[in-house]
Scaffold this motif. Structure first.
Motif, PDB file in Angstrom:
ATOM      1  N   HIS A  72       0.840  -1.211   0.000  1.00 47.26           N
ATOM      2  CA  HIS A  72       0.000   0.000   0.000  1.00 47.26           C
ATOM      3  C   HIS A  72       0.869   1.253   0.000  1.00 47.26           C
ATOM      4  N   PHE A  73       1.851   1.284   0.879  1.00 47.51           N
ATOM      5  CA  PHE A  73       2.678   2.478   1.024  1.00 47.51           C
ATOM      6  C   PHE A  73       3.607   2.692  -0.168  1.00 47.51           C
ATOM      7  N   ALA A  74       3.986   1.632  -0.869  1.00 45.68           N
ATOM      8  CA  ALA A  74       4.925   1.750  -1.992  1.00 45.68           C
ATOM      9  C   ALA A  74       4.411   2.704  -3.064  1.00 45.68           C
ATOM     10  N   GLU A  75       3.110   2.706  -3.303  1.00 48.66           N
ATOM     11  CA  GLU A  75       2.541   3.612  -4.302  1.00 48.66           C
ATOM     12  C   GLU A  75       2.811   5.065  -3.949  1.00 48.66           C
ATOM     13  N   GLN A  76       2.753   5.386  -2.672  1.00 55.61           N
ATOM     14  CA  GLN A  76       2.967   6.764  -2.238  1.00 55.61           C
ATOM     15  C   GLN A  76       4.436   7.182  -2.343  1.00 55.61           C
ATOM     16  N   LEU A  77       5.352   6.223  -2.318  1.00 57.98           N
ATOM     17  CA  LEU A  77       6.776   6.545  -2.350  1.00 57.98           C
ATOM     18  C   LEU A  77       7.247   6.995  -3.724  1.00 57.98           C
ATOM     19  N   GLN A  78       6.580   6.556  -4.755  1.00 60.24           N
ATOM     20  CA  GLN A  78       6.843   6.987  -6.126  1.00 60.24           C
ATOM     21  C   GLN A  78       8.297   6.786  -6.543  1.00 60.24           C
ATOM     22  N   ILE A  79       8.758   5.554  -6.444  1.00 59.00           N
ATOM     23  CA  ILE A  79      10.103   5.212  -6.899  1.00 59.00           C
ATOM     24  C   ILE A  79       9.949   4.315  -8.114  1.00 59.00           C
ATOM     25  N   GLY A  80      10.479   4.734  -9.249  1.00 51.81           N
ATOM     26  CA  GLY A  80      10.355   3.910 -10.434  1.00 51.81           C
ATOM     27  C   GLY A  80      11.395   4.234 -11.485  1.00 51.81           C
ATOM     28  N   ILE A  81      11.804   3.222 -12.206  1.00 47.72           N
ATOM     29  CA  ILE A  81      12.729   3.379 -13.331  1.00 47.72           C
ATOM     30  C   ILE A  81      12.003   4.144 -14.435  1.00 47.72           C
ATOM     31  N   ASP A  82      12.728   5.034 -15.118  1.00 51.01           N
ATOM     32  CA  ASP A  82      12.151   5.792 -16.220  1.00 51.01           C
ATOM     33  C   ASP A  82      11.537   4.838 -17.243  1.00 51.01           C
ATOM     34  N   GLY A  83      10.263   5.032 -17.580  1.00 48.57           N
ATOM     35  CA  GLY A  83       9.572   4.188 -18.543  1.00 48.57           C
ATOM     36  C   GLY A  83       8.966   2.923 -17.957  1.00 48.57           C
ATOM     37  N   MET A  84       8.933   2.831 -16.624  1.00 50.19           N
ATOM     38  CA  MET A  84       8.389   1.627 -15.982  1.00 50.19           C
ATOM     39  C   MET A  84       6.938   1.412 -16.401  1.00 50.19           C
ATOM     40  N   ARG A  85       6.641   0.164 -16.798  1.00 53.03           N
ATOM     41  CA  ARG A  85       5.249  -0.163 -17.126  1.00 53.03           C
ATOM     42  C   ARG A  85       4.611  -1.036 -16.065  1.00 53.03           C
ATOM     43  N   MET A  86       5.430  -1.730 -15.279  1.00 54.12           N
ATOM     44  CA  MET A  86       4.886  -2.502 -14.161  1.00 54.12           C
ATOM     45  C   MET A  86       6.008  -2.882 -13.211  1.00 54.12           C
ATOM     46  N   ALA A  87       5.601  -3.210 -11.999  1.00 51.90           N
ATOM     47  CA  ALA A  87       6.549  -3.681 -10.993  1.00 51.90           C
ATOM     48  C   ALA A  87       5.907  -4.850 -10.266  1.00 51.90           C
ATOM     49  N   VAL A  88       6.735  -5.816  -9.882  1.00 54.01           N
ATOM     50  CA  VAL A  88       6.235  -6.966  -9.133  1.00 54.01           C
ATOM     51  C   VAL A  88       7.104  -7.182  -7.903  1.00 54.01           C
ATOM     52  N   ASN A  89       6.504  -7.748  -6.901  1.00 57.28           N
ATOM     53  CA  ASN A  89       7.196  -8.106  -5.670  1.00 57.28           C
ATOM     54  C   ASN A  89       8.158  -9.241  -5.995  1.00 57.28           C
ATOM     55  N   TYR A  90       9.437  -9.069  -5.640  1.00 64.82           N
ATOM     56  CA  TYR A  90      10.441 -10.092  -5.915  1.00 64.82           C
ATOM     57  C   TYR A  90      10.892 -10.799  -4.638  1.00 64.82           C
ATOM     58  N   GLY A  91      10.488 -10.264  -3.491  1.00 62.68           N
ATOM     59  CA  GLY A  91      10.816 -10.927  -2.242  1.00 62.68           C
ATOM     60  C   GLY A  91      11.455  -9.989  -1.235  1.00 62.68           C
ATOM     61  N   LEU A  92      11.955 -10.591  -0.176  1.00 61.02           N
ATOM     62  CA  LEU A  92      12.558  -9.847   0.924  1.00 61.02           C
ATOM     63  C   LEU A  92      13.900 -10.476   1.269  1.00 61.02           C
ATOM     64  N   ASP A  93      14.905  -9.638   1.481  1.00 62.08           N
ATOM     65  CA  ASP A  93      16.195 -10.151   1.925  1.00 62.08           C
ATOM     66  C   ASP A  93      16.262 -10.218   3.448  1.00 62.08           C
ATOM     67  N   ARG A  94      15.606  -9.297   4.121  1.00 61.14           N
ATOM     68  CA  ARG A  94      15.706  -9.231   5.583  1.00 61.14           C
ATOM     69  C   ARG A  94      14.472  -8.519   6.119  1.00 61.14           C
ATOM     70  N   VAL A  95      13.927  -9.038   7.196  1.00 57.35           N
ATOM     71  CA  VAL A  95      12.802  -8.391   7.870  1.00 57.35           C
ATOM     72  C   VAL A  95      13.017  -8.513   9.367  1.00 57.35           C
ATOM     73  N   ARG A  96      12.800  -7.410  10.068  1.00 57.90           N
ATOM     74  CA  ARG A  96      12.850  -7.420  11.526  1.00 57.90           C
ATOM     75  C   ARG A  96      11.632  -6.670  12.053  1.00 57.90           C
ATOM     76  N   PHE A  97      10.884  -7.335  12.911  1.00 57.78           N
ATOM     77  CA  PHE A  97       9.742  -6.717  13.591  1.00 57.78           C
ATOM     78  C   PHE A  97      10.270  -6.183  14.920  1.00 57.78           C
ATOM     79  N   ILE A  98      10.408  -4.889  15.027  1.00 62.25           N
ATOM     80  CA  ILE A  98      11.125  -4.272  16.137  1.00 62.25           C
ATOM     81  C   ILE A  98      10.213  -3.829  17.267  1.00 62.25           C
ATOM     82  N   ASN A  99       9.053  -3.300  16.926  1.00 61.96           N
ATOM     83  CA  ASN A  99       8.162  -2.705  17.919  1.00 61.96           C
ATOM     84  C   ASN A  99       6.719  -3.025  17.526  1.00 61.96           C
TER      85      ASN A  99
END
Length: 154
Positions: A72-99
Motif C-alpha cells: 500500500h505504502f509503496a505507491e505513495q513513495l513513487q520510486i520507479g525506473i524511467d519508462g516503468m510499465r509494471m513492478a512486481v514483488n520479488y521478495g525480501l532479503d531481511r525483515v525485523r519486527f522491532i516494535n
C-alpha cells in the motif's frame, strides 16, 4: 506517477530517500480482517479484553499485517525506473519486527534505495530499505529490505 530514475545512470539513485508516506491508522477492524484472512486469531490480536492484561495493554497488529502494508505504502513513495510499465514483488532479503503496533496507532513508511541492478534488458531489480514508523514512538515497527522487479518498455 513514479519518480523517474533514469536507466542510463542508475547508481546515482543509490541512497535516494523520497518523502515519507502519509500516516495510516491501524484500527481493530483492519486487524480483525487480517486475522480472518490468515486464520491467525491469537487473542493478542483479536480479544481486546484479554489483550489489556498483557504487557502491551491492548491488541496489537500482526507483524505480517504491518509487513503486508508495504505494498500500500509503496505507491505513495513513487520510486520507479524511467519508462516503468509494471513492478512486481520479488521478495525480501531481511525483515525485523522491532516494535509492536498497538490498536489505533498510526504508521507510515520511509524508504531508501539500496541498490538497482539491470537483470536483463528492460528488467530492473530495485532493493529498498523500508522502515515503518509508529507515530510518537522512537523505535520503528519494522525494517525490511524489499526487492521489486520493475519492467520498462513495451
Amino acid at each position: 506517477m513514479p519518480t523517474a530514475i533514469l536507466s542510463d545512470d542508475l547508481q546515482q539513485f543509490i541512497g535516494h530517500e523520497p518523502e515519507p508516506t502519509g500516516w495510516m491508522t491501524i484500527d481493530q477492524s483492519r486487524i480483525n480482517a487480517f486475522a480472518d484472512c490468515t486464520g491467525d486469531h491469537q487473542f493478542i490480536h483479536v480479544d481486546p479484553e484479554a489483550a489489556r492484561k498483557t504487557p502491551f495493554g491492548s491488541t496489537i497488529a500482526h507483524g505480517f499485517l504491518t509487513l503486508s502494508l508495504l505494498s500500500h505504502f509503496a505507491e505513495q513513495l513513487q520510486i520507479g525506473i524511467d519508462g516503468m510499465r509494471m513492478a512486481v514483488n520479488y521478495g525480501l532479503d531481511r525483515v525485523r519486527f522491532i516494535n509492536p503496533v498497538r490498536v489505533n496507532q498510526r504508521v507510515r513508511v520511509r524508504a531508501r534505495v539500496m541498490d538497482i541492478v539491470e537483470k536483463a534488458p528492460g528488467q530492473f531489480q530495485v532493493k529498498l530499505e523500508m522502515t515503518m514508523e509508529i507515530q510518537g514512538e522512537e523505535k520503528p515497527a519494522l525494517i525490511a529490505e524489499w526487492l521489486l522487479m520493475q519492467f520498462t518498455g513495451d
